[in-house]
Design a protein around this motif. Sequence first.
Motif, PDB file in Angstrom:
ATOM      1  N   LEU A 190       0.826  -1.210   0.000  1.00 38.26           N
ATOM      2  CA  LEU A 190       0.000   0.000   0.000  1.00 38.26           C
ATOM      3  C   LEU A 190       0.862   1.263   0.000  1.00 38.26           C
ATOM      4  CD1 LEU A 190      -2.828  -1.024   2.502  1.00 38.26           C
ATOM      5  CD2 LEU A 190      -3.104  -0.521   0.067  1.00 38.26           C
ATOM      6  N   ARG A 191       1.944   1.258   0.772  1.00 37.17           N
ATOM      7  CA  ARG A 191       2.810   2.442   0.793  1.00 37.17           C
ATOM      8  C   ARG A 191       3.455   2.672  -0.565  1.00 37.17           C
ATOM      9  NH1 ARG A 191       8.162   3.684   1.691  1.00 37.17           N
ATOM     10  NH2 ARG A 191       8.780   1.548   2.188  1.00 37.17           N
ATOM     11  N   ARG A 225       0.817   3.980  -2.918  1.00 38.91           N
ATOM     12  CA  ARG A 225       0.530   5.400  -2.658  1.00 38.91           C
ATOM     13  C   ARG A 225       1.619   6.285  -3.236  1.00 38.91           C
ATOM     14  NH1 ARG A 225      -0.523   3.506   2.639  1.00 38.91           N
ATOM     15  NH2 ARG A 225       1.410   4.492   3.358  1.00 38.91           N
ATOM     16  N   ALA A 250      -4.989   2.147  -2.038  1.00 40.61           N
ATOM     17  CA  ALA A 250      -3.989   3.206  -1.888  1.00 40.61           C
ATOM     18  C   ALA A 250      -4.562   4.561  -2.266  1.00 40.61           C
ATOM     19  CB  ALA A 250      -2.760   2.883  -2.742  1.00 40.61           C
TER      20      ALA A 250
END
Length: 466
Positions: A329-330, A333, A373
């Motif tokens: 997810l990071r 993003r 995200a």
Amino acid sequence: MNESSESLTRPGWMSGRRGTILPLLAVLVPSGWALAVSDEIGRWTIVLGVLASVPCAILGCYLVLRQLSLLGDAISHAVLPGIALGFLLSGQLIGPAIVIGAMVVGILTAVLTQLLSRLGKVPEDASLGVVFTSLFAAGVLLITQAASDVDLDAGCVLYGLIELAPLESTPIGGIEVPRSFWALGMVALVTLGFVTLLWKELLLVSFDAPLATAVGINATVIHYALMAMVAGATVAAFEAVGSILVVAMLIVPAATAHLLSNRLPKMMLAASGVAVLASALGYRGAVALNSSVAGMMAVVAGSLFAVAVILAPNQGMLARVITRLRLSLRIAREDTLARLYRAEEHAPESPSPAGPEAPAATSIADRWVEVLAVGQLRRGEFVRASETGELTLTDRGRAEASELVRAHRLWESYLSTHFDLPPDHLHDPAERLEHFIGPGLRAELDAALEAPAADPHGRIIPPEQP
């Protein structure tokens, strides 16, 4: 009676107590592993299980840390000829001769394994397999031969009858205390004393044997002392709980605790807790399922290990899945922010269709990660979406994206300067590493490159955010 009941009621198994024990055995044994015990006997069974399991669990922590789990298993099997020889020499089923014989054979197992590996030029695991199976087979033959005339039953040694151990007791202060309680309690105290007395030496040898030797600690002596303690704890527990439970408790609680903690004191406490739980829950499970108590204790220990494999906070499967999801997810993003930033560089007046309707991911799983995200970016006010779903950066998102793009282009410049790579080979490694380049490394790259204004492709490197 069946074969098991005959072996249990031979003269010598419960010397002087046949008149009170035989009626109960008539209920217990013919049904196999049936348990028709009182609450008091059940409590003593759990206590004996704890006293047998906790020392094994504590010593097992060192075996697991030193990657000697198979050696512990080998010793727990190989001490069988030591038990038989101790009995044949002393004529007693309990006593120092049995313990000394087991310790000698346990140390012999470790010595022969290393000698065979070193002199025979064979892998250590192969030499261990040869040594412990040979000694175990010799022990079975000796016990089988001895059992023809005396009460030394191989089935009891291998499988154990911990549920019957409380029946052979002695009165102490008006309380019937199982005979095995004293032997197992003594082993528990000796084990705690051994670990306390040699804590520093065992710790250093377990984690760095060469360093221990360098500071004057004889790692070989400590190693064989540990093997002797493993053999002693094993033989003390054999009579009450049998080989299966001893082998399980040497390794399984320690392996479970290793998943829960990386600190040795906490690991030992966790291993002891697993041993206690396995003893209590195993007995209750055996009563409920009408099965072997020792076997059920081992099964419960294995079940607790399986739970730890899944739910351990740092090393469990669920924790690793969550960690990977958070990282995915990071990265998603940051990739979205960087993509929007580059789109603004090319056409500042037009937003980029980088929302859920036009994800960069290709697989279904990646697409869902992309959607999640984008949702997080919107909730964090890094991006905003138009009525058509098109995304644009907010001031907060633009500042974050600027740092990502700056890290990417600085790394491309560094690769171009210090490595002989063509320009079309710079983007992919920089795109992977930009997510792990923090402020400190960005400052070092900027200083090493003397604050470049553009990357090797001629694109402007964003200035550092205040």
